[in-house]
Motif scaffolding. Structure first.
Motif, short mmCIF file in Angstrom:
data_model
loop_
_atom_site.label_atom_id
_atom_site.label_comp_id
_atom_site.label_asym_id
_atom_site.label_seq_id
_atom_site.Cartn_x
_atom_site.Cartn_y
_atom_site.Cartn_z
N GLY A 226 108.69 -38.86 -56.17
CA GLY A 226 107.96 -39.72 -57.12
C GLY A 226 108.98 -41.12 -57.48
N HIS A 227 110.16 -40.74 -56.84
CA HIS A 227 111.25 -42.18 -56.93
C HIS A 227 110.74 -43.40 -56.84
N ASP A 228 110.31 -44.26 -57.81
CA ASP A 228 109.64 -45.38 -57.66
C ASP A 228 110.26 -46.56 -56.78
N VAL A 229 111.62 -46.60 -56.90
CA VAL A 229 112.18 -47.42 -56.08
C VAL A 229 112.02 -47.22 -54.55
N GLU A 230 112.42 -46.11 -54.10
CA GLU A 230 112.22 -46.06 -52.80
C GLU A 230 110.77 -45.90 -52.18
N ILE A 231 109.90 -45.38 -52.86
CA ILE A 231 108.50 -45.41 -52.25
C ILE A 231 108.02 -47.02 -52.58
N ALA A 232 108.17 -47.59 -53.24
CA ALA A 232 108.02 -49.12 -53.37
C ALA A 232 108.55 -49.90 -52.26
N SER A 233 109.65 -49.87 -52.08
CA SER A 233 110.19 -50.38 -50.87
C SER A 233 109.74 -49.89 -49.41
N LEU A 234 109.36 -48.60 -49.40
CA LEU A 234 108.75 -48.03 -48.06
C LEU A 234 107.31 -48.70 -47.97
N LEU A 235 106.66 -48.52 -49.08
CA LEU A 235 105.19 -48.91 -48.85
C LEU A 235 104.69 -50.55 -49.28
N LYS A 236 105.77 -51.05 -49.71
CA LYS A 236 105.71 -52.42 -49.96
C LYS A 236 104.55 -52.69 -51.04
N ILE A 237 104.88 -51.84 -52.07
CA ILE A 237 104.20 -52.00 -53.36
C ILE A 237 104.76 -52.15 -54.49
N LYS A 238 104.11 -52.74 -55.66
CA LYS A 238 105.02 -52.68 -56.92
C LYS A 238 105.44 -51.50 -57.37
N LYS A 239 106.50 -51.37 -58.05
CA LYS A 239 107.22 -50.31 -58.75
C LYS A 239 105.98 -49.64 -59.69
N GLU A 240 105.41 -50.60 -60.40
CA GLU A 240 104.57 -49.98 -61.45
C GLU A 240 103.29 -49.38 -60.96
N ASP A 241 103.04 -49.50 -59.48
CA ASP A 241 101.92 -49.18 -58.90
C ASP A 241 102.26 -47.64 -58.31
N VAL A 242 103.39 -47.32 -58.06
CA VAL A 242 103.81 -45.76 -57.55
C VAL A 242 103.31 -44.71 -58.18
N PRO A 243 103.41 -44.54 -59.40
CA PRO A 243 102.78 -43.32 -59.89
C PRO A 243 101.22 -42.96 -59.34
N ALA A 244 100.61 -44.10 -59.16
CA ALA A 244 98.96 -43.84 -58.74
C ALA A 244 99.15 -43.57 -57.30
N MET A 245 100.01 -43.82 -56.60
CA MET A 245 100.10 -43.69 -54.85
C MET A 245 100.43 -42.34 -54.68
N THR A 246 99.39 -41.26 -54.67
CA THR A 246 99.62 -39.85 -54.17
C THR A 246 98.94 -39.50 -53.01
N SER A 247 98.60 -40.56 -52.24
CA SER A 247 97.92 -40.34 -50.98
C SER A 247 98.74 -39.74 -49.97
N ASP A 248 98.20 -39.02 -48.90
CA ASP A 248 98.73 -38.63 -47.62
C ASP A 248 98.91 -39.96 -46.71
N PHE A 249 99.83 -40.14 -45.90
CA PHE A 249 99.91 -41.03 -45.10
C PHE A 249 99.99 -40.88 -43.63
N SER A 250 99.33 -41.35 -42.63
CA SER A 250 99.83 -41.04 -41.11
C SER A 250 100.96 -41.86 -40.90
N PHE A 251 101.71 -41.43 -39.88
CA PHE A 251 103.03 -42.15 -39.33
C PHE A 251 102.80 -42.08 -38.01
N GLN A 252 102.65 -43.22 -37.14
CA GLN A 252 102.86 -43.14 -35.52
C GLN A 252 104.01 -43.50 -35.18
#
Length: 451
Positions: A226-252
């Motif tokens: 749940g580290h907001d800086v790393e997740i926001a950087s990876l997914l290109k989203i805002k830090k405040e949106d990180v807590p709501a982002m709990t989805s699985d992701f596919s990675f090709q």
């Protein structure tokens, strides 16, 4: 004009300057004439204002200004001509200064309190012993430097399957609750991952042995706890949106790259040092050892000066200072910081002052002078050490000159360079005077001396 000095005690004096009208009249008259040439008043053309009117309107201020200018000139000339070693600056005497009224007075008496430096002798000879720490360069340090160079010159190779510490690049796509690509969900092309640095071992294991074109499923939120800086950087989203982002992701997986350190060969030797100066691994390691040892000399010399300071301060003993004056001077110089600042910092300032006076004597005794060439050499040496910390040894002389010249453009850096140059020369001189008690020491233990 009459100037007199009265010693109150060994470290305090009062300097009195008595001024008559004849001492300053000509200066005031000249200042009025200069002012008249530029003065402009309603009803008069520039330069034509009657002198009597100017004297009436501005005579007091101009007299005060010229008297104060003359006072400053005579005050500091007397101090210089009589070789008075004063501390701080002269201050108007609290006990003897009379009120001055330029409206009614033509003769003035000015009294200044002076703080005189205490008299003592700071001497060193071959009978004085001071510790000198020889910092040892061991194989572990050399190994660390070699690794830094091989990593700095390393490269990334494309590989087919993943191993720990590899870097993977691919397409990230958010999945819905059914495991399908989510319509309107987050997608990131050319996303870069370093699975080894994920915080969750289960998510990290998803990438074990993966190959190019594999499609993996992982959860970024779990992977990075749940580290907001790393997740926001990876997914290109805002830090405040990180807590709501709990989805699985596919990675090709589109690309796997592996870092490969450079080999210890002639190509690396020539990159680090001047071409052709090192031709073997043994010579490479010896050159690194030589450079590290050279850098440590500056550290050893710095500690040596600190130890000389302690040794001489103890040898000289407690000096007498005009404490009341010096505290008053500190209050005047730090008016915005208040009385508490003076009380908290006075003892430390006296320690620094004592070393300053000792150092002044040593610098004079050994004829130490700092020229511009010394400042440039010191600036270049500082720059070389800074570059060396980043693995850059063979820095062009032109670049060092440019950095040195930029440092000399900044007054605060010039003052620092002067102090460093003085201490460098002082260290070199004193090492030939005192008896050095050489002590071999590791860099770790040496650093503990400053803890």
């Amino acid at each position: 004009m009459n100037i007199s000095l009265e010693n109150i005690d060994k470290v305090s004096a009062v300097l009195t300057i008595k001024m008559e009208k004849a001492d300053y009249a000509d200066r005031v008259e000249k200042a009025l004439k200069d002012f008249r040439r530029k003065a402009s008043m309603p009803g008069f053309r520039p330069g034509q204002v009657p002198m009597g009117l100017l004297k009436k309107r501005f005579g007091k201020d101009i007299t005060a200004e010229e008297v104060n200018k003359l006072l400053g000139e005579k005050l500091y000339a007397y101090i210089k001509e009589n070789n008075l070693n004063i501390l701080g600056e002269p201050l108007p005497s609290e006990d003897r200064q009379q009120d001055i009224d330029f409206d009614t007075m033509e003769e003035f008496s000015f009294a200044f309190d002076l703080a005189l430096a205490p008299e003592f002798k700071a001497e060193l000879s071959g009978e004085d012993t001071v510790d000198y720490y020889d910092i040892q360069v061991d194989d572990k340090m050399i190994d660390g430097q070699v690794k830094m160079y091989t990593q700095r010159a390393g490269s990334y190779d494309h590989v087919d399957s993943y191993e720990a510490k590899d870097m993977v690049k691919g397409l990230l796509a958010e999945l819905d609750e059914n495991g399908n690509t989510k319509e309107g969900g987050v997608q990131v092309e050319n996303a870069v991952l370093l699975p080894e640095y994920m915080k969750n071992d289960e998510q990290k294991a998803v990438f074990n042995g993966c190959k190019v074109n594999d499609v993996l499923v992982f959860n970024p939120n779990k992977a990075y706890d749940g580290h907001d800086v790393e997740i926001a950087s990876l997914l290109k989203i805002k830090k405040e949106d990180v807590p709501a982002m709990t989805s699985d992701f596919s990675f090709q997986v589109q690309e796997i790259t592996r870092f490969k350190e450079a080999e210890l060969n002639q190509e690396l030797f020539d990159q680090v040092f001047e071409k052709g100066t090192v031709t073997s691994e043994e010579a490479f390691r010896n050159k690194i050892k030589e450079i590290l040892a050279e850098q440590f000399v500056a550290d050893s010399d710095y500690k040596f000066i600190l130890d000389v300071r302690t040794y001489l301060t103890n040898k000289v003993g407690k000096l007498e200072y005009p404490d009341a004056f010096l505290k008053r001077f500190m209050r005047v110089s730090n008016a915005d910081k208040g009385e508490k600042f003076v009380e908290e910092n006075y003892d430390k300032s006296i320690e620094e002052l004592t070393w300053h006076l000792i150092k002044e004597q040593l610098v004079k005794a050994y004829g130490i002078k700092v020229e511009k060439e010394d400042l440039i050499a010191t600036a270049k040496n500082i720059t070389k050490i800074q570059f060396a910390q980043y693995g850059m040894i063979n820095v062009p002389e032109e670049m060092l000159d440019n950095y040195a010249n930029e440092m000399l453009k900044k007054q605060d850096q010039v003052e620092s360079l002067v102090n460093r140059s003085v201490e460098n020369k002082l260290s070199a001189a004193l090492k030939n005077v005192v008896k050095l008690n050489h002590k071999e020491i590791s860099v770790e233990d040496f650093n503990k001396l400053f803890a």
